[in-house]
Design a protein around this motif. Structure first.
Motif, PDB file in Angstrom:
ATOM      1  N   ALA A  25       0.904  -1.244  -0.142  1.00 13.07           N
ATOM      2  CA  ALA A  25      -0.064  -0.143  -0.159  1.00 13.07           C
ATOM      3  C   ALA A  25       0.743   1.253   0.047  1.00 13.07           C
ATOM      4  CB  ALA A  25      -0.849   0.203   1.270  1.00 13.07           C
ATOM      5  N   LYS A  26       2.137   1.161   0.294  1.00  8.87           N
ATOM      6  CA  LYS A  26       2.988   2.375   0.349  1.00  8.87           C
ATOM      7  C   LYS A  26       3.056   3.015  -1.253  1.00  8.87           C
ATOM      8  CE  LYS A  26       5.771   0.676   4.233  1.00  8.87           C
ATOM      9  NZ  LYS A  26       7.169   0.347   4.642  1.00  8.87           N
ATOM     10  N   GLU A  77      -7.234  -4.192   6.149  1.00  7.92           N
ATOM     11  CA  GLU A  77      -6.934  -3.478   7.406  1.00  7.92           C
ATOM     12  C   GLU A  77      -5.203  -3.141   7.277  1.00  7.92           C
ATOM     13  OE1 GLU A  77      -7.909  -6.509  10.137  1.00  7.92           O
ATOM     14  OE2 GLU A  77      -9.695  -5.787  10.479  1.00  7.92           O
ATOM     15  N   LYS A  78      -4.263  -3.986   6.727  1.00  7.74           N
ATOM     16  CA  LYS A  78      -2.995  -3.921   6.705  1.00  7.74           C
ATOM     17  C   LYS A  78      -2.741  -2.706   5.646  1.00  7.74           C
ATOM     18  CE  LYS A  78      -0.029  -7.183   6.981  1.00  7.74           C
ATOM     19  NZ  LYS A  78       0.649  -7.450   8.277  1.00  7.74           N
ATOM     20  N   GLY A  79      -3.587  -2.915   4.721  1.00  2.12           N
ATOM     21  CA  GLY A  79      -3.180  -1.653   3.571  1.00  2.12           C
ATOM     22  C   GLY A  79      -3.783  -0.366   4.043  1.00  2.12           C
ATOM     23  N   ARG A  94      -1.723   3.292   4.369  1.00  4.92           N
ATOM     24  CA  ARG A  94      -2.448   4.328   3.527  1.00  4.92           C
ATOM     25  C   ARG A  94      -3.878   4.415   4.109  1.00  4.92           C
ATOM     26  NH1 ARG A  94      -1.436   6.654  -1.661  1.00  4.92           N
ATOM     27  NH2 ARG A  94       0.426   4.987  -2.001  1.00  4.92           N
ATOM     28  N   PRO A  95      -4.224   5.191   4.865  1.00  8.52           N
ATOM     29  CA  PRO A  95      -5.879   5.390   5.524  1.00  8.52           C
ATOM     30  C   PRO A  95      -6.830   5.670   4.489  1.00  8.52           C
ATOM     31  CG  PRO A  95      -4.124   6.515   6.960  1.00  8.52           C
ATOM     32  CD  PRO A  95      -3.267   6.257   5.692  1.00  8.52           C
ATOM     33  N   ASP A  96      -6.407   6.314   3.592  1.00  9.83           N
ATOM     34  CA  ASP A  96      -7.674   6.647   2.418  1.00  9.83           C
ATOM     35  C   ASP A  96      -7.481   5.420   1.468  1.00  9.83           C
ATOM     36  OD1 ASP A  96      -5.175   7.107   1.374  1.00  9.83           O
ATOM     37  OD2 ASP A  96      -5.861   9.218   0.300  1.00  9.83           O
ATOM     38  N   LEU A  97      -6.989   4.437   1.601  1.00 10.54           N
ATOM     39  CA  LEU A  97      -6.905   3.184   0.372  1.00 10.54           C
ATOM     40  C   LEU A  97      -8.245   3.056   0.122  1.00 10.54           C
ATOM     41  CD1 LEU A  97      -4.881   1.467  -0.891  1.00 10.54           C
ATOM     42  CD2 LEU A  97      -5.540  -0.409   0.682  1.00 10.54           C
ATOM     43  N   LYS A  98      -8.500   2.937  -1.267  1.00 15.55           N
ATOM     44  CA  LYS A  98      -9.690   2.506  -1.771  1.00 15.55           C
ATOM     45  C   LYS A  98      -9.687   1.203  -2.055  1.00 15.55           C
ATOM     46  CE  LYS A  98     -10.969   3.789  -5.647  1.00 15.55           C
ATOM     47  NZ  LYS A  98     -11.171   5.078  -6.893  1.00 15.55           N
ATOM     48  N   VAL A  99     -10.437   0.345  -1.546  1.00 17.20           N
ATOM     49  CA  VAL A  99     -10.447  -1.103  -1.681  1.00 17.20           C
ATOM     50  C   VAL A  99     -11.885  -1.452  -2.342  1.00 17.20           C
ATOM     51  CG1 VAL A  99     -10.096  -3.256  -0.671  1.00 17.20           C
ATOM     52  CG2 VAL A  99      -9.049  -1.116   0.252  1.00 17.20           C
TER      53      VAL A  99
END
Length: 640
Positions: free
Chosen positions: A523-524, A583-585, A589-594
């Motif tokens: 996710a970085k 959760e790990k992603g 990156r808190p705003d990660l779209k999944v």
């Protein structure tokens, strides 16, 4: 406990009788009393069929007072139970007796209409209306279907795995070219019958009414493509043996010649001999459109579609899709005007040769993406870079090999050796996905230029475009970094040169367990995740998605598996990888779209799980978008 009930008799003269009635029409859902009455009779006289009952209004002719009393009771019961009632009653010497009442069975269309009408009459809430309709009701209304009576009277041949719903009848064709020819020149409806389909069969699948294969499972090529096209499909029908030489198929001892008619039911997986009449679908209109609008107000999950053509994108948008979660670029490569250039690219021995072939493909890919972006104007479109094993694109017939060898300046023997060297023993875990872009970065570069070039054309026209470039099959952060650098360099150069403003995202598919386990690292670099749950299930279970149909049925019969894991997301195993990866992603990156873009994206239980673990969206084939909209709303109500 013992219930002692007085017997009442409807067969005691003309002032007596028996009847069955519904408080609304169970076929259409219309708000009108529907039923039958038989004077001087008992209930078994109606059931036995020895006498023909009259319409319910016959009771009004005989005894208007009792009829009026019955209608008042209908109203009272429906208001009390807040649903359409199925009522049995008897009249004995002019006195009305109620025998029973229960919620009445109804057709899928009536289910939707009655739920919507009851909500608008304020007898139930909109949420209750949404909960009273099943995903199966929705699918039935969007596809043609055979009635139970039609199937019971037909000659049954075999049963396979129901892969894409609907009902289709057609003349048997054993290869895509024959299927196209029969449709084009003879005007016939066709069922394409194959051991299993491959990407080369796309044109024949598009021409056919339905597809039947003897191998494969719910996520095999035939199943996935058929669902995307809205075609009826049965896979893994092992009783079907195709003989290409004699142009026949044998099914449980019966021989069927090419051109003979069969019918397939994609909801039950049953195959029948001959041409069966189907019922046309109602479509997404009227009460169903209203109900799904209420579902949209309730649901939290976004609903996207898997679409590879402008036509698919347009259909999905009409069905309520809010973007594309997966465009498979490989499906575009099999068209006649480009497959030769693709083969040149694959068999090239130098970068110069490869780039020459890629330059031929670039304008074609750009045109593809332009059409898709235009159909989805203003909505996000996630495009996956080339994913499948290269050998899938290579020629199989000697004539095609000779033609390609001549064009490439190679001998037939040299090219034949190259083709054989590219064959893989386990292609699902071989040289595919991002590995292609690592070894041949020029492929990713060409596809990026096509994506960004198409988007810039639309920006120039004043359109809103939201491109998302997805890198498949990542297992390692450094791998993602490398491919992303190729994409960003090509994209930024084009955007800078154009002088226009265009935002784009680069993300990845999480399809391998290691990627889910290291999602915080990935996710970085990844701006979004999309779980490819077809491959994630395959690699977690160690089941080949093309061959598992041979044994998974036995596992379910013996109680080893409760459900087919390719059909219904395995929450305990695969689901935990999705939960953990999300959760790990987001920890990095808190705003990660999944989201997810496997076939589970349109399955109700799987959609509910995605809601529970906090995904942003699910993506499914166009014809499953309405099902996903309903399922996402029901997930909110169930888990409130």
């Amino acid at each position: 406990a013992v219930n002692v009930v007085a017997m009442v008799f409807g067969n005691t003269g003309d002032d007596s009788g028996t009847g069955v009635a519904f408080t609304r029409d169970p076929n259409t859902g219309e708000k009108q009393f529907y039923g039958e009455y038989l004077p001087n009779a008992q209930g078994e006289d109606v059931v036995a069929g020895t006498r023909t009952p009259f319409p319910l209004t016959k009771l009004n002719d005989i005894n208007p007072a009792v009829y009026k009393q019955l209608l008042e009771i209908f109203e009272k019961l429906e208001n009390h139970y807040r649903d359409m009632q199925d009522i049995e009653f008897t009249v004995e010497h002019g006195t009305l007796y109620l025998l029973q009442t229960r919620n009445g069975k109804r057709t899928p269309y009536a289910s939707v209409k009655i739920a919507v009408d009851l909500a608008e009459e304020e007898k139930i809430s909109k949420e209750e209306a949404v909960m009273r309709v099943t995903p199966e009701h929705i699918e039935t209304l969007l596809h043609p279907y055979f009635t139970k009576e039609t199937m019971e009277s037909a000659e049954f041949l075999a049963k396979g795995i129901a892969a894409s719903p609907g009902a289709a009848s057609g003349a048997v064709a054993f290869d895509p070219d024959t299927a196209e020819k029969m449709v084009r020149e003879e005007g016939k409806a066709v069922i394409l019958v194959r051991p299993e389909t491959s990407p080369e069969d796309i044109a024949g699948m598009a021409a056919a009414q339905g597809i039947l294969t003897s191998t494969g499972g719910k996520t095999s090529h035939a199943a996935v493509v058929a669902r995307g096209m809205g075609k009826t499909c049965i896979v893994g029908c092992e009783a079907v043996e195709v003989d290409q030489k004699t142009r026949t198929m044998r099914v449980n001892g019966k021989t069927i010649n090419e051109g003979e008619w069969i019918s397939i039911d994609g909801t039950s997986g049953k195959v029948f001999m001959g041409k069966l009449d189907s019922v046309k679908p109602q479509g997404l209109e009227g009460p169903l459109a209203k109900l799904l609008g209420w579902a949209d107000e309730i649901r939290k999950l976004g609903i996207r579609t898997n679409a590879d053509t402008p036509r698919d994108a347009k259909i999905a948008r009409e069905f309520g899709a809010e973007g594309i979660g997966l465009t498979r670029t490989e499906h575009m490569f099999f068209q006649e005007d480009r497959i030769f250039a693709v083969r040149q690219m694959i068999t090239s021995s130098t970068r110069e040769q490869r780039e020459k072939a890629l330059n031929k493909l670039l304008p074609m890919q750009e045109e593809d993406f332009y059409g898709i972006f235009k159909a989805m104007e203003g909505l996000p479109v996630t495009i996956r870079l080339l994913d499948p094993p290269l050998h899938e694109f290579l020629p199989k017939e000697d004539e095609d090999v000779k033609e390609l060898a001549e064009e490439m300046g190679m001998t037939y023997e040299e090219l034949k050796t190259t083709v054989e060297d590219l064959h893989e023993f386990n292609p699902m875990m071989g040289f595919r996905g991002c590995r292609l872009a690592v070894v041949y970065p020029e492929i990713a570069e060409m596809q990026t230029k096509a994506i960004i070039g198409a988007a810039l054309k639309l920006v120039e026209e004043g359109k809103s475009v939201v491109p998302e470039i997805m890198i498949p099959l990542i297992v390692e952060l450094e791998e993602l970094k490398f491919v992303k650098s190729v994409i960003v360099k090509a994209a930024d150069e084009l955007i800078s040169k154009s002088g226009l403003k265009l935002d784009y995202k680069v993300g990845t598919m999480i399809e391998v367990p290691r990627a889910a386990l290291t999602a915080d690292e990935i996710a970085k670099e990844a701006e979004f995740f999309s779980f490819g749950t077809n491959d994630l299930t395959q690699m977690t279970y160690g089941f080949s998605r093309d061959d598992y149909g041979k044994f998974v049925g036995h596992y379910m019969e013996k109680g080893i598996l409760e459900n087919d894991p390719f059909q219904k997301l395995d929450r305990v195993g695969v689901g935990q990888l999705v939960k953990m990866g999300t959760e790990k992603g987001r920890s990095s990156r808190p705003d990660l779209k999944v989201g997810i873009c496997g076939e589970h994206g349109g399955e109700p239980s799987s959609v509910e799980f995605c809601h529970i673990v906090g995904l942003n969206y699910v993506s499914c084939s166009p014809y499953r978008v309405p099902v996903a909209r309903l399922s996402a709303a029901q997930a909110v109500v169930k888990n409130r």
